[in-house]
Design an enzyme around this catalytic site. Sequence first.
Site, PDB file in Angstrom:
ATOM      1  N   VAL A  82       0.843  -1.195   0.000  1.00 40.03           N
ATOM      2  CA  VAL A  82       0.000   0.000   0.000  1.00 40.03           C
ATOM      3  C   VAL A  82       0.884   1.253   0.000  1.00 40.03           C
ATOM      4  O   VAL A  82       1.721   1.444   0.875  1.00 40.03           O
ATOM      5  CB  VAL A  82      -0.945   0.006   1.223  1.00 40.03           C
ATOM      6  CG1 VAL A  82      -1.780   1.280   1.237  1.00 40.03           C
ATOM      7  CG2 VAL A  82      -1.825  -1.233   1.212  1.00 40.03           C
ATOM      8  N   LYS A  83       0.676   2.060  -1.048  1.00 38.63           N
ATOM      9  CA  LYS A  83       1.443   3.300  -1.155  1.00 38.63           C
ATOM     10  C   LYS A  83       0.667   4.391  -0.436  1.00 38.63           C
ATOM     11  O   LYS A  83      -0.513   4.630  -0.737  1.00 38.63           O
ATOM     12  CB  LYS A  83       1.566   3.653  -2.635  1.00 38.63           C
ATOM     13  CG  LYS A  83       2.960   4.059  -3.063  1.00 38.63           C
ATOM     14  CD  LYS A  83       2.825   4.706  -4.420  1.00 38.63           C
ATOM     15  CE  LYS A  83       4.001   4.446  -5.287  1.00 38.63           C
ATOM     16  NZ  LYS A  83       3.900   5.197  -6.531  1.00 38.63           N
ATOM     17  N   VAL A  84       1.336   5.042   0.495  1.00 34.15           N
ATOM     18  CA  VAL A  84       0.676   6.133   1.231  1.00 34.15           C
ATOM     19  C   VAL A  84       1.469   7.416   1.035  1.00 34.15           C
ATOM     20  O   VAL A  84       2.682   7.374   0.799  1.00 34.15           O
ATOM     21  CB  VAL A  84       0.517   5.808   2.746  1.00 34.15           C
ATOM     22  CG1 VAL A  84      -0.349   4.584   2.954  1.00 34.15           C
ATOM     23  CG2 VAL A  84       1.871   5.639   3.417  1.00 34.15           C
TER      24      VAL A  84
END
Length: 219
Positions: A82-84
């Site tokens: 998950v890219k945040v």
Amino acid sequence: MEIFADTASLDELKELLSWGIISGCTTNPKICAKEGVEFKTRMKDILHLVNGPVSIEVTTNDYDLMLKEAKEYSSWGKNAVVKVPMNANGLKAVKILKEMGIKTNVTACMSTKQAILPALAGADYVSIFWARIEDMGYNAQAVAEETVKVFKDSNVKSKIILGSFRQVSHINRAMLTGTHILTIPPQIIKEMVTNPKTTETIQEFLDNWESFKKGQKNH
Ligand code: E4P
């Protein structure tokens, strides 16, 4: 050093994977919007295709929504990362997602002092944006080298991903920094393959071989 493909195009990914040089994929909302296809279906297809980490970016800066999207993405495939965003909510998300066993990539870091923060929070990947750093008038190579050194000295586990490449000359310099990963758009990866002198040399060998064969026939 590893190379990831910075794309959401299935055709491009299939081609690059067939070359055996890609060990992961990164996407972002802009890249996905360009594809103009249904997001969930495309991400699931990519997760299935790539035998390695695939970064899927949240589409919000809101902490609760980030966690909601993160949980959903991570249910799509074991290789989902998950890219945040690099901001306070992104850091909070990294901490909690790590506790939940969800991998994270903190995106859009522009300096070493920013990049060390997600690393300390426990991010699996920290992304530094080469061309956008240069757009601001800074030396991206120096920022990347400095970050590699600080990560080593601080003994953090996060892998550094250098992205935001616009031309092959960026890659030449980025490879020298000691980074773990370069994520590169397909078009630039394709440009890395060719060199006019290589083409000329191979053609010279083929031409010589053809002349030799013709000469043999005539004897
Ligand atoms: C990396 O993960 C990003 O997708 C990408 O490299 C963004 O770069 P750009 O928007 O500056 O091209």
